[in-house]
Motif scaffolding. Sequence first.
Motif, PDB file in Angstrom:
ATOM      1  N   PHE A  63       0.818  -1.219   0.000  1.00 27.10           N
ATOM      2  CA  PHE A  63       0.000   0.000   0.000  1.00 27.10           C
ATOM      3  C   PHE A  63       0.847   1.262   0.000  1.00 27.10           C
ATOM      4  N   PHE A 103       0.621   2.307  -9.514  1.00 28.36           N
ATOM      5  CA  PHE A 103       1.885   2.354  -8.770  1.00 28.36           C
ATOM      6  C   PHE A 103       2.334   3.793  -8.619  1.00 28.36           C
ATOM      7  N   LEU A 160      -6.226  -2.535  -6.256  1.00 26.31           N
ATOM      8  CA  LEU A 160      -5.270  -1.463  -6.054  1.00 26.31           C
ATOM      9  C   LEU A 160      -5.387  -0.415  -7.144  1.00 26.31           C
ATOM     10  N   ASP A 176      -4.083   4.861  -4.277  1.00 21.46           N
ATOM     11  CA  ASP A 176      -5.331   5.144  -3.552  1.00 21.46           C
ATOM     12  C   ASP A 176      -5.053   5.588  -2.124  1.00 21.46           C
ATOM     13  N   ASN A 225       0.829   2.289  -3.448  1.00 17.48           N
ATOM     14  CA  ASN A 225      -0.492   2.319  -4.087  1.00 17.48           C
ATOM     15  C   ASN A 225      -1.007   3.764  -4.118  1.00 17.48           C
TER      16      ASN A 225
END
Lengths: 266, 353
Positions: A32, A47, A44, A37, A35
């Motif tokens: 994460f 990148f 997900l 988000d 990630n």
Amino acid sequence: MKDDKLLRWVLAFYTALVFLFVFAPIAASLVFSFNSDRFPTIPLGTFTTDWYVKAFSNPEVWDAALRSLIVSSVTAVIATAIGFSAAYTDYRYDFRGKKAFLVLSLLPPTIPLIILALAMLGWLSMFHASGLTISIIIAHTVLCAPFAMAVIRLRLSQMDPNLEPAAWNLGASEWVTMKSVVIPFTLPSIIASLCLTAAVSFDEFAVAWFVSGLNKTVPVVILEILTGNIDPQVNAIGTAVFLVSITLVVIAQVLVMGRAKKPEAV
Amino acid sequence: MAEPLVVFDNVVKRFGTFEAVKRMNFEIREGEFLALMGPSGCGKTTTLRMLAGLEQPTEGDIRLAGKSLVDVKPHERDTPMVWQSLALFPFLNARENVEFGLKMRGLDGPSRRRKALDWLERLGIGEFGERDVNSLSGGQRQRVALARALVTEPKILLLDEPLSALDAHLVIRMQAVLTKLQRELGITFVYVTHSQSEAFAMADRVVIMSKGEIAQIGSARDIYRTPANRFVAEFVGRNNIFAGTVNGSGNVDTPAGTFTLDGKAKPGERVSFVVAADVVSLSVSRPTARNTFAAQLISEEFVGSMVTLFLEAPGDTEIKVQVQERSLEGIPREPGQTLFLSFDSSHAHILKG
């Protein structure tokens, strides 16, 4: 034979499950941290290294990282020196109350951290020494010295009791023997102890949170970012902290295990 | 005459209430190979450690070359030791181990290196100088330990059961190495061991110790042929011990039989005497010679071409007879067989105490 093979597969699978259980949260944090988000959900997003950029452009994080580095290095040196002295005392001398000495030396890690933290805060405040960088160093040294002692004691227990007398016999005074025999012999465990205590101090949150005041270390900063809002930059910081700690611990393990396996003079 | 190299002068060593060494007086001569031998706990290692300064005598004085060693720290003495555990420094290679003593004496690097390599060469392990000591074999490590102790050219070398960790065949080889080395160097060796074969094979003189006291000092031959007391006779092992009372005609009545000792004892006296296992002769029928007795065969043991027979004479007297295996032809050797034994009275040695 067949049963053996089956058993081995089952055991291997079980071991893998245990490792998964232990490392999944860290792996998730690592994933994460790259990630895009804001919330940790699947699927997900894309990148990104934005969270690292954001975290490392935050002066508070740099400030905390530098402080953590200073605290953990100074703690490691002092705790290892104290641990070495205690371990050597145990190895070399017999005296009344030695059992009590050993129990007291190894006790601090068994005290619940919160209790130790509160006690430290109370104690240091009495000397107006709370809320400083040195307060964290003092508290962490108390916490880490027993680990240092345990690691060095293990190495000393492998030392032939005749090794020091052999050095005296060849013309080395007690101090020269300490320098040219005891320290070289225990060097792997001294380095292991430095790494291990640095890692413990670098990671430690509870005690640091209580005694640090405004002089925050990295784990304290992580918690403060988290309590404010959900921010993936903690994943980035967490991953970086984990890498530092695991490196130190692996070095310590290699040094302790590698030497323990080697046969010594029999 | 000058004082001997080492003098133990009324030395007592106590650990708490335990008296490890009881008032010991003896001398070590310059250039001799002296063995301190005895069962474990007899004080032989404590004696050696006092010489090295690792223990302080509770009472008395130890002098080396005329100077008292009391209050001389271990590192200020020139009494290098070869340890039972060898105590090589595992973090140094073979050459660096040998150099240690020279380094402590402040010798410069190149001279240290040259001397260390010379000694390794001399002990036949010149090519192993740069090897990690943990990677060497038992015999090679032994030689490193010897070189490390000898490189400072001491007057005296202390050895604490140095061969006890080696295989039997290596022990024999190292014995040869040690005796040769001692002869060539002409320095004094003080060798602690519990092994009779090591002490008797190498030493000029053997000090037998028991419970912190010297039981006997002498050459291997003296100790074997004329043990001073029962302890020595039993410890040496290859002796038959008889105890009895001297009767009116000057002979000794023992449970195993009546023996004549050529008037070495007075009538009415209680005496013990020993007859070595290898001077007892053996026959199937009763011989006419004096000093003959019967015993029953229990077992036998081969050592090379020699055989030791274990027998029992009346009164639970254990008898050992050591003979060449060849000489037993025609003698039945079933357990329980009665055999006749005899010895010449000149071979009987009366024990004191």
